[in-house]
Design an enzyme around this catalytic site. Structure first.
Site, PDB file in Angstrom:
ATOM      1  N   ASP A  18      49.082  36.150  34.241  1.00 58.81           N
ATOM      2  CA  ASP A  18      48.951  36.770  32.818  1.00 58.81           C
ATOM      3  C   ASP A  18      47.692  35.872  32.113  1.00 58.81           C
ATOM      4  O   ASP A  18      47.283  34.999  32.390  1.00 58.81           O
ATOM      5  CB  ASP A  18      50.164  36.122  32.199  1.00 58.81           C
ATOM      6  CG  ASP A  18      50.215  37.058  30.580  1.00 58.81           C
ATOM      7  OD1 ASP A  18      49.596  37.862  30.503  1.00 58.81           O
ATOM      8  OD2 ASP A  18      50.967  36.249  29.600  1.00 58.81           O
ATOM      9  N   HIS A  35      40.862  42.400  33.058  1.00 59.29           N
ATOM     10  CA  HIS A  35      41.423  42.865  34.454  1.00 59.29           C
ATOM     11  C   HIS A  35      40.760  42.819  35.600  1.00 59.29           C
ATOM     12  O   HIS A  35      41.191  42.523  36.614  1.00 59.29           O
ATOM     13  CB  HIS A  35      42.065  44.236  33.988  1.00 59.29           C
ATOM     14  CG  HIS A  35      43.236  44.142  33.105  1.00 59.29           C
ATOM     15  ND1 HIS A  35      44.034  43.192  32.968  1.00 59.29           N
ATOM     16  CD2 HIS A  35      43.350  44.870  31.811  1.00 59.29           C
ATOM     17  CE1 HIS A  35      44.935  43.692  31.670  1.00 59.29           C
ATOM     18  NE2 HIS A  35      44.376  44.382  31.165  1.00 59.29           N
ATOM     19  N   LEU A 129      51.183  35.167  56.244  1.00 55.22           N
ATOM     20  CA  LEU A 129      51.562  35.034  55.156  1.00 55.22           C
ATOM     21  C   LEU A 129      52.095  36.613  54.735  1.00 55.22           C
ATOM     22  O   LEU A 129      51.358  37.502  54.992  1.00 55.22           O
ATOM     23  CB  LEU A 129      50.563  34.524  54.153  1.00 55.22           C
ATOM     24  CG  LEU A 129      50.592  34.772  52.559  1.00 55.22           C
ATOM     25  CD1 LEU A 129      51.719  34.026  52.032  1.00 55.22           C
ATOM     26  CD2 LEU A 129      49.581  34.679  51.829  1.00 55.22           C
TER      27      LEU A 129
HETATM   28  C1  IPE Z   1      53.871  39.944  32.381  1.00 52.88           C
HETATM   29  O1  IPE Z   1      52.857  39.723  31.331  1.00 52.88           O
HETATM   30  C2  IPE Z   1      53.510  41.113  33.410  1.00 52.88           C
HETATM   31  C3  IPE Z   1      52.332  40.863  34.385  1.00 52.88           C
HETATM   32  C4  IPE Z   1      51.736  39.867  34.251  1.00 52.88           C
HETATM   33  C5  IPE Z   1      52.079  41.858  35.187  1.00 52.88           C
HETATM   34  P1  IPE Z   1      53.012  40.552  29.996  1.00 52.88           P
HETATM   35  O2  IPE Z   1      51.777  40.370  29.317  1.00 52.88           O
HETATM   36  O3  IPE Z   1      53.053  42.130  30.102  1.00 52.88           O
HETATM   37  O4  IPE Z   1      54.215  39.844  29.493  1.00 52.88           O
HETATM   38  P2  IPE Z   1      54.601  39.936  27.828  1.00 52.88           P
HETATM   39  O5  IPE Z   1      54.402  41.206  27.070  1.00 52.88           O
HETATM   40  O6  IPE Z   1      53.791  38.693  27.212  1.00 52.88           O
HETATM   41  O7  IPE Z   1      56.076  39.333  27.840  1.00 52.88           O
HETATM   42  C1  IPE Z   2      48.049  40.359  32.601  1.00 54.49           C
HETATM   43  O1  IPE Z   2      47.216  39.837  31.634  1.00 54.49           O
HETATM   44  C2  IPE Z   2      47.738  41.504  33.202  1.00 54.49           C
HETATM   45  C3  IPE Z   2      48.741  42.487  33.060  1.00 54.49           C
HETATM   46  C4  IPE Z   2      50.090  42.411  32.430  1.00 54.49           C
HETATM   47  C5  IPE Z   2      48.710  43.620  33.690  1.00 54.49           C
HETATM   48  P1  IPE Z   2      47.287  40.593  29.972  1.00 54.49           P
HETATM   49  O2  IPE Z   2      46.728  41.781  29.937  1.00 54.49           O
HETATM   50  O3  IPE Z   2      48.649  40.588  29.659  1.00 54.49           O
HETATM   51  O4  IPE Z   2      46.669  39.592  29.215  1.00 54.49           O
HETATM   52  P2  IPE Z   2      47.023  39.048  27.924  1.00 54.49           P
HETATM   53  O5  IPE Z   2      48.195  38.326  27.968  1.00 54.49           O
HETATM   54  O6  IPE Z   2      46.942  40.105  26.797  1.00 54.49           O
HETATM   55  O7  IPE Z   2      46.013  37.682  27.695  1.00 54.49           O
HETATM   56 MG    MG Z   3      49.891  39.094  28.755  1.00 60.67          MG
END
Ligand code: IPE
Ligand code: IPE
Ligand code: MG
Length: 234
Positions: A18, A35, A129
């Site tokens: 995240d 991303h 792995l």
């Molecule tokens: C969780 O992150 C999902 C992934 C990292 C793939 P999100 O950014 O979607 O989670 P929330 O919305 O903060 O709970």
């Molecule tokens: C995690 O990064 C990747 C996905 C959930 C696809 P985020 O896109 O949730 O990044 P933040 O949390 O908004 O910084």
């Molecule tokens: Mg996020």
């Protein structure tokens, strides 16, 4: 590098990758740039992780709830995955890595489904792995899918126990994660491995995913090795 003879290593590490969006925002860039960096980090990370003596890695890349993001972001993430898959598969195969997918395949673009199936088939007999990519993954839909299969297979009610349910999850045959790392500072599971993480050690770090490298991993492993796991005992 951590000395696996000296510290107690997990068998299975799961990571909520995240913080990509915030990483980009901090640099005044669009979320998709984050991303992109996140995807590159994931590729490097797997390559590095394969040098540790840890047999399973599960990466949360796209949740069933992430469909609620703007269409442009969702499509951008799919495009990045598709672009990265070919090279990632070659690197993984060269390192004897076995690639698996956790989640529902059906709603994904056909091109991604095709590439994912090819990656799984190509690496199926590899013995190093195992990397599970949780993509279009949700813990609740995983449990719902397991219940559906159990009911359709006409399994008798008195045969249903925890082992049987575990055996019908996407992770059937794999050990539960010992350590779950979440980058980006949020302290929640966000529907990740909700059954399997019943006794998992949780590690939260404010470091954003594109910045999470070897040093950060070793910190997490070192914290894990000092945890006392009781599993309800004393
Ligand atoms: C969780 O992150 C999902 C992934 C990292 C793939 P999100 O950014 O979607 O989670 P929330 O919305 O903060 O709970
Ligand atoms: C995690 O990064 C990747 C996905 C959930 C696809 P985020 O896109 O949730 O990044 P933040 O949390 O908004 O910084
Ligand atoms: Mg996020």
């Amino acid at each position: 590098m951590v000395d696996s003879k000296k510290i107690n290593l997990p068998m299975h590490v799961a990571i909520v990758m995240d913080g990509n969006g915030r990483w980009a925002k901090k640099r005044g860039k669009p979320r998709l740039y984050g991303h992109k960096q996140g995807a590159l980090r994931a590729r490097d990370f797997v390559e590095m992780f394969a040098t540790y003596n840890i047999p399973y890695l599960t990466l949360y890349a796209f949740s069933t709830e992430n469909w609620s993001r703007p269409k442009s972001e969702v499509n951008g993430i799919f495009k990045l995955l598709s672009e990265n898959l070919d090279k990632a598969i070659q690197i993984a195969h060269g390192q004897n890595i076995r690639i698996r997918h956790l989640g529902r395949m059906d709603r994904l673009p056909p091109e991604i489904q095709k590439k994912a199936r090819a990656a799984i088939d190509l690496t199926d007999n590899n013995t190093g792995l195992t990397v599970n990519i949780a993509f279009n993954y949700g813990g609740r839909s995983e449990i719902a899918d397991a219940v559906r299969t159990i009911v359709t297979s006409k399994i008798k009610a008195d045969k249903i126990d925890e082992l049987l349910v575990s055996g019908h999850l996407y992770t059937a045959g794999m050990p539960d994660p010992d350590l779950l790392i979440r980058t980006g500072g949020e302290m929640r599971l966000s529907n990740f491995l909700i059954w399997q993480a019943a006794y998992t050690e949780l590690y939260f770090t404010p470091v954003l995913w594109p910045d999470f490298g070897r040093e950060e991993l070793e910190k997490a492993l070192s914290v894990f090795s000092k945890r006392q796991r009781r599993f309800g005992g004393i």
